[in-house]
Design an enzyme around this catalytic site. Structure first.
Site, PDB file in Angstrom:
ATOM      1  CG  ASP A   1      28.623 -12.336 -75.004  1.00  0.00           C
ATOM      2  OD1 ASP A   1      29.850 -12.146 -75.182  1.00  0.00           O
ATOM      3  OD2 ASP A   1      27.753 -11.540 -75.377  1.00  0.00           O
TER       4      ASP A   1
ATOM      5  CB  CYS B   1      34.160  -5.377 -77.990  1.00  0.00           C
ATOM      6  SG  CYS B   1      32.678  -5.210 -77.017  1.00  0.00           S
TER       7      CYS B   1
ATOM      8  CE1 TYR C   1      30.714  -9.449 -80.876  1.00  0.00           C
ATOM      9  CE2 TYR C   1      28.483  -9.576 -80.039  1.00  0.00           C
ATOM     10  CZ  TYR C   1      29.737 -10.127 -80.176  1.00  0.00           C
ATOM     11  OH  TYR C   1      30.011 -11.353 -79.615  1.00  0.00           O
TER      12      TYR C   1
ATOM     13  CE1 TYR D   1      25.405  -6.516 -79.402  1.00  0.00           C
ATOM     14  CE2 TYR D   1      24.464  -8.664 -79.892  1.00  0.00           C
ATOM     15  CZ  TYR D   1      25.088  -7.803 -79.016  1.00  0.00           C
ATOM     16  OH  TYR D   1      25.388  -8.227 -77.738  1.00  0.00           O
TER      17      TYR D   1
ATOM     18  CD  GLU E   1      34.953  -9.670 -79.740  1.00  0.00           C
ATOM     19  OE1 GLU E   1      34.192 -10.649 -79.798  1.00  0.00           O
ATOM     20  OE2 GLU E   1      34.695  -8.664 -79.066  1.00  0.00           O
TER      21      GLU E   1
HETATM   22  C1  LIG Z   1      32.522 -11.465 -77.045  1.00  0.00           C
HETATM   23  C2  LIG Z   1      31.687 -10.244 -77.263  1.00  0.00           C
HETATM   24  N1  LIG Z   1      32.197  -9.225 -77.991  1.00  0.00           N
HETATM   25  C3  LIG Z   1      31.467  -8.119 -78.183  1.00  0.00           C
HETATM   26  C4  LIG Z   1      30.199  -8.006 -77.658  1.00  0.00           C
HETATM   27  C5  LIG Z   1      29.369  -6.786 -77.894  1.00  0.00           C
HETATM   28  N2  LIG Z   1      29.497  -5.819 -76.828  1.00  0.00           N
HETATM   29  C6  LIG Z   1      29.925  -6.115 -75.593  1.00  0.00           C
HETATM   30  S1  LIG Z   1      30.111  -4.729 -74.609  1.00  0.00           S
HETATM   31  C7  LIG Z   1      29.654  -3.726 -75.851  1.00  0.00           C
HETATM   32  C8  LIG Z   1      29.704  -2.248 -75.688  1.00  0.00           C
HETATM   33  C9  LIG Z   1      28.444  -1.681 -75.240  1.00  0.00           C
HETATM   34  O1  LIG Z   1      27.608  -1.495 -76.286  1.00  0.00           O
HETATM   35  C10 LIG Z   1      29.320  -4.477 -76.995  1.00  0.00           C
HETATM   36  C11 LIG Z   1      28.818  -3.914 -78.233  1.00  0.00           C
HETATM   37  C12 LIG Z   1      29.704  -9.082 -76.907  1.00  0.00           C
HETATM   38  N3  LIG Z   1      28.479  -9.030 -76.354  1.00  0.00           N
HETATM   39  N4  LIG Z   1      30.463 -10.177 -76.734  1.00  0.00           N
END
Ligand SMILES: Cc1ncc(C[n+]2csc(CCO)c2C)c(N)n1
Length: 221
Positions: A44, A135, A139, A167, A210
């Site tokens: 990640d 993403c 989350y 989160y 995802e």
């Molecule tokens: C596989 C994966 N998917 C989503 C996220 C969460 N995330 C990544 S960038 C972003 C935007 C800035 O807030 C967010 C919420 C993660 N960490 N890893």
């Protein structure tokens, strides 16, 4: 209905396969094997480096200063907040930033990140934000689902308390609310019924990638 609600309804199975993945359930109840979490955490971090580039690309795609500012907020949320969380967690799991950065990217990491960058290169800002939506807003949904009473209500001994807290916490939820509003704004300006099927295809693919990312973690357990 907001664009997010329409996309989720049109890609219901892919969305559920992502936000209700076995990895997520294991994070929530604390039964996720440490080896799976460690694999996820390392990949990640590498993922976030590429997603920071995707948010920077969004700033380059912006045609208004307001859109450029919104893209900058997303970039800042990654490089100033989310990557710091990862470094704290990595340290706790005995990993240094240098070790993590030297780890080769897994195929699931390459597949997801380079696909998003390609959507950004070939499409417009709405295409790119739709590709980034699972993403950010996925989350946020997972955070609320795993800590409906707020992160403070979680057991202090929960192994994934800090991750869930990040989160589910107010700071991230407010970033996500901003991203949600921005998506609707982009949809009003650039969306159309003719574009919707293609946006659904982008959204559904991101949700599947995802799910593939969670599965990559589980496969290492
Ligand atoms: C596989 C994966 N998917 C989503 C996220 C969460 N995330 C990544 S960038 C972003 C935007 C800035 O807030 C967010 C919420 C993660 N960490 N890893």
């Amino acid at each position: 209905m907001s664009l997010l609600e329409r996309l989720k309804a049109a890609a219901r199975d892919d969305w559920t396969g992502y936000v209700d993945h076995a990895f997520v359930r294991g994070l929530g109840d604390g039964t996720l094997p440490a080896s799976a979490f460690r694999q996820y955490l390392v990949q990640d971090y590498l993922f976030l480096i590429q997603f920071a580039r995707a948010h920077a690309l969004a700033a380059g795609k912006a045609r208004t200063l307001a859109d450029m500012r919104a893209a900058k907020e997303g970039l800042a949320a990654i490089v100033d907040v989310e990557m710091q969380l990862h470094l704290r967690l990595c340290e706790r799991w005995g990993l240094t930033a240098a070790e993590v950065e030297a780890t080769p990217e897994h195929a699931a990491t390459v597949a997801y990140t380079r696909w998003v960058l390609d959507i950004g290169m070939s499409g417009d800002l709405l295409d790119l934000q739709v590709a980034l939506t699972p993403c950010t807003l996925g989350y946020a949904e997972i955070g609320r689902r795993l800590a409906p009473e707020g992160a403070g209500a979680l057991d202090a001994a929960h192994p994934y308390r800090e991750w869930i807290g990040e989160y589910a916490g107010e700071a991230f939820q407010s970033v996500a609310a901003g991203a949600h509003a921005w998506l609707d704004d982009l949809d009003r300006r650039y969306g159309s019924p003719a574009r919707f099927p293609e946006l659904v295809a982008i959204f559904a693919k991101a949700a599947r990638l995802e799910a593939g990312f969670w599965q990559m973690g589980l496969d290492a357990a």
